[in-house]
Motif scaffolding. Structure first.
Motif, PDB file in Angstrom:
ATOM      1  N   TYR A  29     -19.132 -22.586  -0.530  1.00 54.84           N
ATOM      2  CA  TYR A  29     -20.468 -22.081  -0.711  1.00 54.84           C
ATOM      3  C   TYR A  29     -20.404 -21.004  -1.444  1.00 54.84           C
ATOM      4  O   TYR A  29     -21.178 -20.774  -2.533  1.00 54.84           O
ATOM      5  N   HIS A  30     -19.617 -19.810  -1.100  1.00 56.01           N
ATOM      6  CA  HIS A  30     -19.576 -18.543  -1.764  1.00 56.01           C
ATOM      7  C   HIS A  30     -18.882 -18.819  -3.100  1.00 56.01           C
ATOM      8  O   HIS A  30     -19.228 -17.772  -4.058  1.00 56.01           O
ATOM      9  N   ALA A  31     -18.166 -19.975  -3.331  1.00 54.11           N
ATOM     10  CA  ALA A  31     -17.417 -19.897  -5.095  1.00 54.11           C
ATOM     11  C   ALA A  31     -18.752 -20.716  -5.816  1.00 54.11           C
ATOM     12  O   ALA A  31     -18.537 -20.764  -6.947  1.00 54.11           O
ATOM     13  N   GLY A  32     -19.844 -21.136  -5.108  1.00 52.46           N
ATOM     14  CA  GLY A  32     -20.916 -21.683  -6.023  1.00 52.46           C
ATOM     15  C   GLY A  32     -20.783 -23.307  -6.102  1.00 52.46           C
ATOM     16  O   GLY A  32     -21.367 -23.798  -6.783  1.00 52.46           O
ATOM     17  N   ALA A  33     -19.998 -23.889  -5.041  1.00 56.58           N
ATOM     18  CA  ALA A  33     -20.001 -25.084  -5.186  1.00 56.58           C
ATOM     19  C   ALA A  33     -21.141 -25.742  -4.324  1.00 56.58           C
ATOM     20  O   ALA A  33     -21.730 -25.071  -3.383  1.00 56.58           O
ATOM     21  N   GLU A  34     -21.565 -27.155  -4.692  1.00 55.44           N
ATOM     22  CA  GLU A  34     -22.620 -27.840  -3.970  1.00 55.44           C
ATOM     23  C   GLU A  34     -21.950 -28.340  -2.777  1.00 55.44           C
ATOM     24  O   GLU A  34     -20.901 -28.756  -2.750  1.00 55.44           O
ATOM     25  N   LEU A  35     -22.814 -28.416  -1.482  1.00 57.70           N
ATOM     26  CA  LEU A  35     -22.616 -28.682  -0.482  1.00 57.70           C
ATOM     27  C   LEU A  35     -23.812 -29.776  -0.235  1.00 57.70           C
ATOM     28  O   LEU A  35     -24.896 -29.739  -0.531  1.00 57.70           O
ATOM     29  N   THR A  36     -23.347 -31.203   0.726  1.00 65.26           N
ATOM     30  CA  THR A  36     -24.421 -32.082   0.813  1.00 65.26           C
ATOM     31  C   THR A  36     -24.436 -32.698   2.075  1.00 65.26           C
ATOM     32  O   THR A  36     -23.670 -32.381   3.073  1.00 65.26           O
ATOM     33  N   ASN A  37     -25.752 -33.055   2.343  1.00 61.17           N
ATOM     34  CA  ASN A  37     -26.109 -33.824   3.644  1.00 61.17           C
ATOM     35  C   ASN A  37     -25.622 -32.905   4.811  1.00 61.17           C
ATOM     36  O   ASN A  37     -25.276 -33.561   5.979  1.00 61.17           O
ATOM     37  N   ILE A  38     -25.911 -31.536   4.818  1.00 65.07           N
ATOM     38  CA  ILE A  38     -25.368 -30.711   5.719  1.00 65.07           C
ATOM     39  C   ILE A  38     -26.428 -30.865   7.118  1.00 65.07           C
ATOM     40  O   ILE A  38     -26.002 -30.513   8.288  1.00 65.07           O
ATOM     41  N   GLU A  39     -27.597 -31.468   6.839  1.00 61.27           N
ATOM     42  CA  GLU A  39     -28.509 -31.908   8.032  1.00 61.27           C
ATOM     43  C   GLU A  39     -28.152 -33.096   8.723  1.00 61.27           C
ATOM     44  O   GLU A  39     -28.625 -33.374   9.746  1.00 61.27           O
ATOM     45  N   CYS A  78     -22.384 -21.386   8.101  1.00 61.31           N
ATOM     46  CA  CYS A  78     -22.696 -23.031   8.531  1.00 61.31           C
ATOM     47  C   CYS A  78     -24.064 -23.120   9.325  1.00 61.31           C
ATOM     48  O   CYS A  78     -24.607 -24.143   8.925  1.00 61.31           O
ATOM     49  N   ALA A  79     -24.300 -22.133  10.252  1.00 57.95           N
ATOM     50  CA  ALA A  79     -25.572 -22.342  10.755  1.00 57.95           C
ATOM     51  C   ALA A  79     -26.712 -22.223  10.053  1.00 57.95           C
ATOM     52  O   ALA A  79     -27.737 -22.941  10.390  1.00 57.95           O
ATOM     53  N   GLU A  80     -26.728 -21.353   9.021  1.00 60.56           N
ATOM     54  CA  GLU A  80     -27.712 -20.949   8.220  1.00 60.56           C
ATOM     55  C   GLU A  80     -27.945 -22.271   7.357  1.00 60.56           C
ATOM     56  O   GLU A  80     -29.073 -22.765   7.164  1.00 60.56           O
ATOM     57  N   ALA A 137     -30.992 -27.134   5.755  1.00 58.29           N
ATOM     58  CA  ALA A 137     -30.944 -28.320   5.153  1.00 58.29           C
ATOM     59  C   ALA A 137     -31.816 -29.508   6.110  1.00 58.29           C
ATOM     60  O   ALA A 137     -32.532 -30.152   5.940  1.00 58.29           O
ATOM     61  N   SER A 138     -31.694 -29.155   7.507  1.00 54.46           N
ATOM     62  CA  SER A 138     -32.562 -29.734   8.412  1.00 54.46           C
ATOM     63  C   SER A 138     -34.159 -29.550   8.348  1.00 54.46           C
ATOM     64  O   SER A 138     -35.093 -30.291   8.179  1.00 54.46           O
ATOM     65  N   LEU A 139     -34.446 -28.427   7.760  1.00 50.24           N
ATOM     66  CA  LEU A 139     -35.888 -27.967   7.617  1.00 50.24           C
ATOM     67  C   LEU A 139     -36.499 -28.611   6.256  1.00 50.24           C
ATOM     68  O   LEU A 139     -37.450 -29.153   5.889  1.00 50.24           O
ATOM     69  N   PHE A 140     -35.526 -28.804   5.321  1.00 53.29           N
ATOM     70  CA  PHE A 140     -35.628 -29.579   3.889  1.00 53.29           C
ATOM     71  C   PHE A 140     -35.886 -30.701   3.919  1.00 53.29           C
ATOM     72  O   PHE A 140     -36.998 -31.136   3.452  1.00 53.29           O
ATOM     73  N   ASN A 145     -39.675 -40.883  -0.406  1.00 53.47           N
ATOM     74  CA  ASN A 145     -39.380 -39.543  -0.690  1.00 53.47           C
ATOM     75  C   ASN A 145     -38.271 -39.093  -0.562  1.00 53.47           C
ATOM     76  O   ASN A 145     -37.792 -37.956  -1.267  1.00 53.47           O
ATOM     77  N   TRP A 146     -37.375 -39.520   0.474  1.00 48.36           N
ATOM     78  CA  TRP A 146     -36.183 -38.883   0.982  1.00 48.36           C
ATOM     79  C   TRP A 146     -34.879 -39.835   0.685  1.00 48.36           C
ATOM     80  O   TRP A 146     -33.796 -39.512   1.173  1.00 48.36           O
ATOM     81  N   PHE A 147     -34.949 -40.950  -0.050  1.00 50.25           N
ATOM     82  CA  PHE A 147     -33.772 -41.640  -0.457  1.00 50.25           C
ATOM     83  C   PHE A 147     -32.721 -40.964  -1.509  1.00 50.25           C
ATOM     84  O   PHE A 147     -32.802 -41.195  -2.662  1.00 50.25           O
ATOM     85  N   VAL A 148     -32.320 -39.627  -1.036  1.00 48.62           N
ATOM     86  CA  VAL A 148     -31.586 -38.867  -1.740  1.00 48.62           C
ATOM     87  C   VAL A 148     -30.652 -38.113  -1.123  1.00 48.62           C
ATOM     88  O   VAL A 148     -30.951 -37.997   0.028  1.00 48.62           O
ATOM     89  N   HIS A 149     -29.818 -37.516  -1.912  1.00 44.64           N
ATOM     90  CA  HIS A 149     -28.765 -36.409  -1.026  1.00 44.64           C
ATOM     91  C   HIS A 149     -29.620 -35.252  -1.124  1.00 44.64           C
ATOM     92  O   HIS A 149     -30.142 -34.789  -2.011  1.00 44.64           O
ATOM     93  N   VAL A 150     -29.706 -34.481   0.197  1.00 43.04           N
ATOM     94  CA  VAL A 150     -29.975 -33.122   0.114  1.00 43.04           C
ATOM     95  C   VAL A 150     -28.925 -32.092  -0.004  1.00 43.04           C
ATOM     96  O   VAL A 150     -27.835 -31.952   0.661  1.00 43.04           O
ATOM     97  N   ASN A 151     -28.947 -31.324  -1.328  1.00 42.81           N
ATOM     98  CA  ASN A 151     -27.528 -30.558  -1.507  1.00 42.81           C
ATOM     99  C   ASN A 151     -28.033 -29.075  -1.576  1.00 42.81           C
ATOM    100  O   ASN A 151     -29.457 -28.852  -1.944  1.00 42.81           O
ATOM    101  N   LEU A 152     -27.229 -28.471  -1.395  1.00 38.79           N
ATOM    102  CA  LEU A 152     -27.337 -26.838  -1.457  1.00 38.79           C
ATOM    103  C   LEU A 152     -26.157 -26.148  -2.260  1.00 38.79           C
ATOM    104  O   LEU A 152     -25.269 -26.586  -2.123  1.00 38.79           O
TER     105      LEU A 152
END
Length: 577
Positions: free
Chosen positions: A229-239, A498-500, A505-508, A530-537
């Motif tokens: 995350y701090h390197a700028g990489a995407e993370l996915t489906n954390i929810e 990770c908690a944040e 992600a769960s709220l999104f 509406n939500w057949f997608v990956h949620v990425n951050l």
């Protein structure tokens, strides 16, 4: 560079972070592909007994073996288990290479169970196909990997904890961290970096209250998730949380995977089976949760109907690998699998692609969205990979990281980055009288239980997020009296990150999906429109956590609507006895 110590481990062509399942194979395969180059394996413990397989494993859960299953069948299975939100190309790459990985492991000395005729003794646990391959002598697997690491010439640096990825104009250029025994700051330059840091196992708090009494390997505190995350990489489906069935009062798997092929199965308090399949999925956990919290609970793993020799075989497997204390636990209660059903419960929540789908986004080459940065194993995004997935993507990432390293020049070192991380990572040592890391960690993880544990709701998630944001500033008051506590202080910063991520992600995602993994009480229906997608951050240029939708790529193995919803039909409606 006078302020940076480069004497011990200054440079690697390929740098692997984490010496567990994925990291060991990534380093081996990278070194085999680059015999004249330098491959460094960095481990915050000791590679001889590190990672989730430190004490072995009882089998592989997802072996795609010719004659038993095809890669196409496996891709369908995992797509169904994940409600369709997958990158099929990445799953297919695993499925096509997993059998070759099994054969290679066997050549190294790993023993898989065979039939009297010499065929692989594949068992059925999944809802559709047969993919489980037992390893009755799996307790030696880490010794075998360590021997192979030595044989090929990988350079191992034990007791060095990575804390941040070093960047050079947006590409990975190495890592920064410190020695957990001396506290000495370390920087390692590299052309390519492979993160193999395992799950975020210390996110939720176990029912016992013990910080290290986790379902997952407790040394895995989300290090790789936070560094990516701090390197700028995407993370996915954390929810999409990891939640597993476990033995009541013993934080280890009940192992329906092992007992199921021998005739064991999950029942309620009346002895009635209520699920068609014990294969771990969010939908299975939803049915488990419903039964456990109904008038039909508690829930048990039933094996007392099996023949004594069958029970003995199950006990021989389960009591000698992964968690050998399991046998002592049952013996202390005067119970055996042959005399009493095993009472089960639900684990604390965590982040793990190996058992679920929450991880750092990678493609079929193991590449993250940051050039030169790769990820494999439980922290990467290929869902339901388990141990064999970690091995296989370690191999894939190692191979492709070498190809990348051969195409780029040596990285430059940004002194400002190094100095900022030196101050951040080592600052707890200047506050020896500050908040003890274990107290801070207990508070964060108890709040995770209070506000993130499914079923989820907007009000609880928002309240949890408020606490996690406040905790970011409170990290400046966490102290450490020695290098070991410094490691724990840095780990709690990973856990907080990770908690944040989990809260945001769960709220999104304002729907329910993956059964219990992401069940929203205020949005109880699945909403494909509406939500057949990956949620990425990812971390924005301004340093904020940015969430967005990433479309699901077109399937390479099509499924019809009925197939996609197969895992929603696990329930067996039975009359109460």
């Amino acid at each position: 560079m006078s302020s940076v110590n480069l004497e011990s481990i200054p440079y690697a062509d390929v740098l692997v972070i984490g010496g567990g399942t994925a990291g060991a194979v990534a380093a081996i395969k990278a070194k085999e592909a680059l015999p004249e180059g330098t491959v460094i394996l960095l481990e915050k413990a000791n590679v001889k007994r590190s990672g989730a397989i430190a004490l072995g494993m009882d089998g592989v859960n997802n072996a795609v073996i010719p004659g038993h299953a095809t890669p196409e069948q496996y891709v369908k299975e995992i797509t169904m288990a994940n409600d369709g939100i997958v990158n099929q190309k990445a799953i297919l790459a695993y499925a096509e290479e997993s059998f070759g990985m099994i054969q290679e492991l066997e050549a190294w000395g790993v023993k898989f169970q065979k039939t009297p005729g010499g065929d692989y003794d594949v068992k059925k646990v999944h809802h559709k196909g047969s993919y489980v391959l037992p390893m009755p002598e799996g307790y030696d697997i880490k010794k075998i990997l360590t021997r192979k690491i030595r044989q090929v010439g990988v350079k191992v640096e034990n007791r060095v904890m990575a804390t941040r990825v070093l960047l050079d104009q947006g590409r990975a250029a190495g890592v920064m961290g410190f020695n957990v025994r001396t506290g000495e700051f370390a920087i390692i330059r590299a052309k390519a970096v492979i993160l193999c840091c395992g799950a975020c196992g210390r996110l939720g708090l176990p029912a016992s209250g013990y910080l290290m009494g986790t379902y997952e390997n407790p040394s895995n505190a989300g290090d790789g998730y936070a560094m990516a995350y701090h390197a700028g990489a995407e993370l996915t489906n954390i929810e999409c949380f990891q939640i597993n069935p476990l033995i009541k009062d013993y934080n280890g798997p009940a192992c329906a995977y092992v007992s199921g092929p021998y005739g064991g199965f999950t029942v309620n308090a009346h002895g009635n089976r209520f699920m068609l399949s014990d294969y771990w999925s969010g939908q299975m956990m939803w049915e488990f949760y419903r039964e456990l919290n109904s008038g039909n609970g508690p829930v048990y793993l039933k094996m007392d109907h099996l023949a004594p020799e069958t029970v003995g075989e199950i006990e021989e497997i389960l009591h000698t690998t992964e968690r050998p204390s399991r046998g002592r636990f049952h013996a202390g209660r005067g119970k055996t699998y042959g005399t009493h059903p095993v009472e089960m419960s639900i684990s604390e929540i965590g982040l793990c692609s190996g058992h679920s789908a929450s991880g750092v986004w990678v493609n079929e080459r193991g590449e993250t969205t940051v050039p030169g940065l790769y990820a494999a194993g439980d922290m990467a995004s290929v869902p339901h990979g388990y141990m064999l997935g970690a091995f296989t993507y370690g191999k894939i990432s190692g191979r492709n990281a070498v190809a990348y390293a051969e195409s780029v020049s040596e990285p430059e070192i940004d002194e400002a980055q190094v100095q900022a991380e030196r101050v951040r990572a080592l600052s707890p040592l200047s506050r020896a009288g500050g908040i003890p890391p274990h107290q801070f960690e207990y508070k964060i993880r108890r709040l995770v239980n209070d506000y993130l544990q499914p079923p989820k709701s907007t009000n609880r998630l928002n309240k949890g997020l408020e606490y996690f944001l406040r905790a970011e500033s409170e990290l400046e008051h966490v102290g450490a009296s020695d290098p070991h506590e410094l490691m724990r202080a840095n780990e709690v910063s990973f856990i907080r990150d990770c908690a944040e991520m989990a809260a945001r992600a769960s709220l999104f995602r304002t729907e329910s999906r993956w059964g219990l993994y992401h069940y929203r009480q205020d949005y109880p229906e699945m909403d494909d429109a509406n939500w057949f997608v990956h949620v990425n951050l990812k971390k924005s240029a301004e340093g904020e956590m940015h969430l967005f939708r990433r479309p699901v790529e077109p399937y390479v193995i099509p499924l019809d609507e009925e197939e996609l919803r197969t895992y929603h039909n696990l329930r067996i409606e039975t009359a109460v006895a």
